[in-house]
Design an enzyme around this catalytic site. Structure first.
Site, PDB file in Angstrom:
ATOM      1  CG  ASP A  69      -3.127 -20.645  37.472  1.00 39.33           C
ATOM      2  OD1 ASP A  69      -2.698 -20.480  37.277  1.00 39.33           O
ATOM      3  OD2 ASP A  69      -4.501 -20.717  37.492  1.00 39.33           O
ATOM      4  CG  ASP A  70      -1.409 -16.880  35.979  1.00 33.58           C
ATOM      5  OD1 ASP A  70      -0.598 -17.785  35.458  1.00 33.58           O
ATOM      6  OD2 ASP A  70      -1.546 -16.666  35.323  1.00 33.58           O
ATOM      7  CB  CYS A 107      -0.357 -22.659  34.361  1.00 34.90           C
ATOM      8  SG  CYS A 107      -0.528 -21.017  34.370  1.00 34.90           S
ATOM      9  NE  ARG A 111      -1.780 -26.394  38.078  1.00 32.23           N
ATOM     10  CZ  ARG A 111      -1.411 -25.252  37.538  1.00 32.23           C
ATOM     11  NH1 ARG A 111      -0.373 -24.353  38.005  1.00 32.23           N
ATOM     12  NH2 ARG A 111      -1.767 -24.550  39.191  1.00 32.23           N
ATOM     13  CE  LYS A 164      -3.565 -23.787  35.022  1.00 28.07           C
ATOM     14  NZ  LYS A 164      -3.551 -22.491  35.165  1.00 28.07           N
ATOM     15  CG  HIS A 166      -2.809 -26.896  32.205  1.00 26.49           C
ATOM     16  ND1 HIS A 166      -2.451 -25.201  32.506  1.00 26.49           N
ATOM     17  CD2 HIS A 166      -2.895 -26.741  31.054  1.00 26.49           C
ATOM     18  CE1 HIS A 166      -2.123 -24.569  30.917  1.00 26.49           C
ATOM     19  NE2 HIS A 166      -2.389 -25.554  30.457  1.00 26.49           N
ATOM     20  CG  HIS A 255      -5.387 -18.079  36.004  1.00 26.31           C
ATOM     21  ND1 HIS A 255      -6.240 -17.576  33.984  1.00 26.31           N
ATOM     22  CD2 HIS A 255      -4.414 -18.785  35.112  1.00 26.31           C
ATOM     23  CE1 HIS A 255      -5.539 -18.280  32.944  1.00 26.31           C
ATOM     24  NE2 HIS A 255      -4.952 -19.223  33.980  1.00 26.31           N
ATOM     25  CG  ASP A 361       0.815 -20.969  38.831  1.00 22.20           C
ATOM     26  OD1 ASP A 361       0.679 -19.975  38.955  1.00 22.20           O
ATOM     27  OD2 ASP A 361      -0.118 -21.348  37.744  1.00 22.20           O
ATOM     28  CG  ASN A 362       3.119 -18.972  36.138  1.00 21.50           C
ATOM     29  OD1 ASN A 362       2.577 -19.808  35.675  1.00 21.50           O
ATOM     30  ND2 ASN A 362       2.488 -17.819  36.245  1.00 21.50           N
ATOM     31  CE  LYS A 415       0.468 -17.946  32.812  1.00 24.33           C
ATOM     32  NZ  LYS A 415      -0.740 -17.890  32.881  1.00 24.33           N
TER      33      LYS A 415
END
Length: 575
Positions: A69-70, A107, A111, A164, A166, A255, A361-362, A415
């Site tokens: 994540d991130d 994020c 997904r 996560k 989301h 994250h 994810d990014n 991001k």
């Protein structure tokens, strides 16, 4: 009589179920029927329908999808980073690394595309955290697509996920209703890593769900450790069931808030004393040495919000160092936990038949909400940013655009943007079916190519309708031929990839890229770059190449109409 793989697979599992439960055979007609079907499908084994790879029959593989994540482009060792990531690097050395893999800039949007194989608007996530009745902005996975886990589950895979979600919080929108047989998740996009303390006034306590039922977070347990134990538990529950598994580890690390045990961040104490500009340059140089970027590449201009390291006071530098030490510790801990999963798979003889995909994810995250006007009142009242408390469960620290730019080297920004720094992620694919070992591909790939790859290995034909409703076709392509060294590239020069999120747009065609990063949205602000010559997006060529620019604008219009792109406003969405 011809059956596709998914139908054949369902027959195989059905017959296995009958044979493994003789008490259910109530008369000889059932036995005779079973024998006839077994004769027709004599190639069925308990676990799989075989497929041919390089002249050999192989099992339908287990699939393990790991999403950080991130995490920045250069955070792992295999992509030029100094953080200790031996387990992730092992996946790179035993498989294929993708240096030109593209995500969405946020994020939830990623997904949606990842679990649908389709555009974020078609999937229902046109804008992160915006829930609307308008097409594309529903805030959850829609019935215009088939969720990836639902189709894998229908084809006989045991499906599970942790971390996560989301993608909607209403019961109908949660994992258990999207194809996951087992799940342990936080429905929202942000969480404390040690407790259920929330980060918003409207949600002062975070909700955790196991199989859609509320569960209590054990105070002091660390998120990445918990999610790893859970995904191992779910895989282990299935290991004797004769079904392949699809496991989705959607970690919330690294994250913000930056929180991790001292044992991890202490390893990096003093490593970042020279500041973020030096780290950015060091990682950029490492990328060149690894051959991941061209020798002629240049670092792009720094984001305007980044203060030069030399202008910081001594105390400010200490705080900045600690931020990056904490972040590095989180990535280190993530790697240790990925190692736990790999070790488990090896110990249970499942590793060789598991296709493993690792990605972020990014791009790296520049947000710092502790000081944001909207969030500050709640965060300041419930958390601290005191130096002595940094990294602990009641601290709320982000590392900001200054370190995010180092993580996004050699690209521009981070991001939230559709510049390369916001949508380019490292991706690694490993497994016995991957014939590349320790090599890198620079061919363009994106989130849209992951679902088709899984479907090919699972021998699933993507349907034209699902649960009685027509669905949009997949937008990507299977990477199987690339992984098996049967092809050198995935998409030809005429392939178009496009997306939009919160006024940020991107259109890719070959080496050309059309991008917007200005709000409010105005096509006059579009810029055109040739990424083969300018990966840092510094030289806008729309004036020099008017025909190319018009061609890219036409592709934008086509995409905009097909995906019914609208633009968010404070009260909803508008054309």
């Amino acid at each position: 009589m011809k059956f596709n793989a998914s139908i054949k697979n369902q027959f195989c599992y059905g017959i296995d179920a009958v044979i493994m439960n003789p008490s259910k055979m109530k008369d000889s007609l059932i036995v005779i029927f079973a024998i006839v079907i077994l004769t027709i499908f004599s190639g069925c084994s308990k676990q799989e329908i075989n497929r041919e790879v390089n002249g050999l029959e192989v099992k339908r593989p287990n699939i393990l999808l790991i999403v950080a994540d991130d995490m920045g482009y250069t955070d792992i060792g295999a992509f030029g980073g100094e953080i200790d990531t031996p387990n992730i690097d092992m996946l790179a050395s035993s498989g294929l690394s993708f240096s030109n893999f593209h995500t969405a800039p946020m994020c939830a949007v990623t997904r949606a595309m990842l679990l649908s194989g389709n555009d974020n608007h078609i999937a229902g996530m046109g804008s992160q955290d915006l829930n609307s009745q308008a097409f594309g902005y529903e805030g959850h996975l829609t019935d215009r697509i088939v969720p990836l886990p639902a189709l894998l589950q229908k084809a006989g895979y045991h499906t599970s996920m942790v971390g996560k979600w989301h993608l909607g919080t209403a019961p109908d929108h949660l994992p258990a209703n999207k194809g996951f047989a087992q799940s342990f998740i936080i429905p929202e996009g942000v969480a404390n890593h040690y407790s259920d303390k929330g980060w918003l006034a409207r949600d002062p306590v975070s909700t955790y769900l196991e199989n859609n039922e509320p569960v209590k977070w054990k105070e002091g347990d660390y998120s990445t450790d918990v999610y790893t134990s859970k995904i191992i538990e779910y895989i282990d529950n299935n290991k004797d069931s004769d079904k392949p598994f699809f496991a989705f580890a959607a970690y919330t690390s690294p994250h913000w808030p930056l929180q991790v045990d001292e044992a991890y961040w202490k390893k990096y104490e003093g490593k970042y004393r020279d500041g973020y500009e030096v780290l950015r340059q060091n990682r950029f140089t490492s990328l060149k040495k690894l051959g991941l970027i061209a020798e002629s590449a240049e670092l792009p201009d720094t984001h305007e919000s980044v203060k030069p390291w030399s202008t910081l006071s001594a105390d400010e530098k200490l705080i900045e160092e600690r931020k990056m030490e904490l972040y590095a510790g989180m990535v280190d801990n993530l790697d240790v936990n990925i190692g736990r999963i790999v070790d488990y798979l090896k110990q249970t003889n499942q590793f060789e038949n598991t296709l493993i995909v690792f990605m972020s994810d990014n791009g790296a995250a520049a947000n710092d909400f502790y000081y944001h006007p909207y969030f500050a009142e709640f965060l300041n009242a419930n958390y601290t940013d005191a130096y002595a408390e940094m990294g602990k469960k009641d601290s709320f620290i982000s590392y900001g655009p200054q370190w995010a730019e180092a993580g996004s080297a050699p690209f521009r920004y981070f991001k939230g943007y559709t510049t390369q720094g916001g949508i380019t992620s490292p991706m690694l694919i490993s497994g016995a079916m991957v014939k590349h070992k320790g090599t890198v591909t620079k061919t363009f790939t994106s989130l849209l190519d992951i679902a088709p790859t899984f479907y090919e290995y699972a021998q699933i034909d993507y349907p034209e309708s699902f649960l009685g409703k027509e669905v949009y076709p997949l937008k990507g392509a299977s990477m199987a031929s690339l992984l098996e060294q049967k092809a050198d590239f995935l998409h030809d020069a005429n392939y178009v990839f496009a997306m939009e999120h919160r006024h940020n747009i991107v259109v890719r065609k070959g080496d050309w890229k059309l991008v917007n990063e200005t709000k409010p949205f105005d096509p006059q602000n579009f810029a055109l770059y040739n990424l083969a010559e300018d990966a840092g997006e510094q030289n806008n060529l729309k004036g020099e190449y008017p025909l190319v620019y018009q061609d890219m604008l036409a592709h934008w219009q086509t995409y905009k109409l097909e995906s019914q792109v609208q633009f968010p406003t404070p009260s909803g969405v508008s054309k």
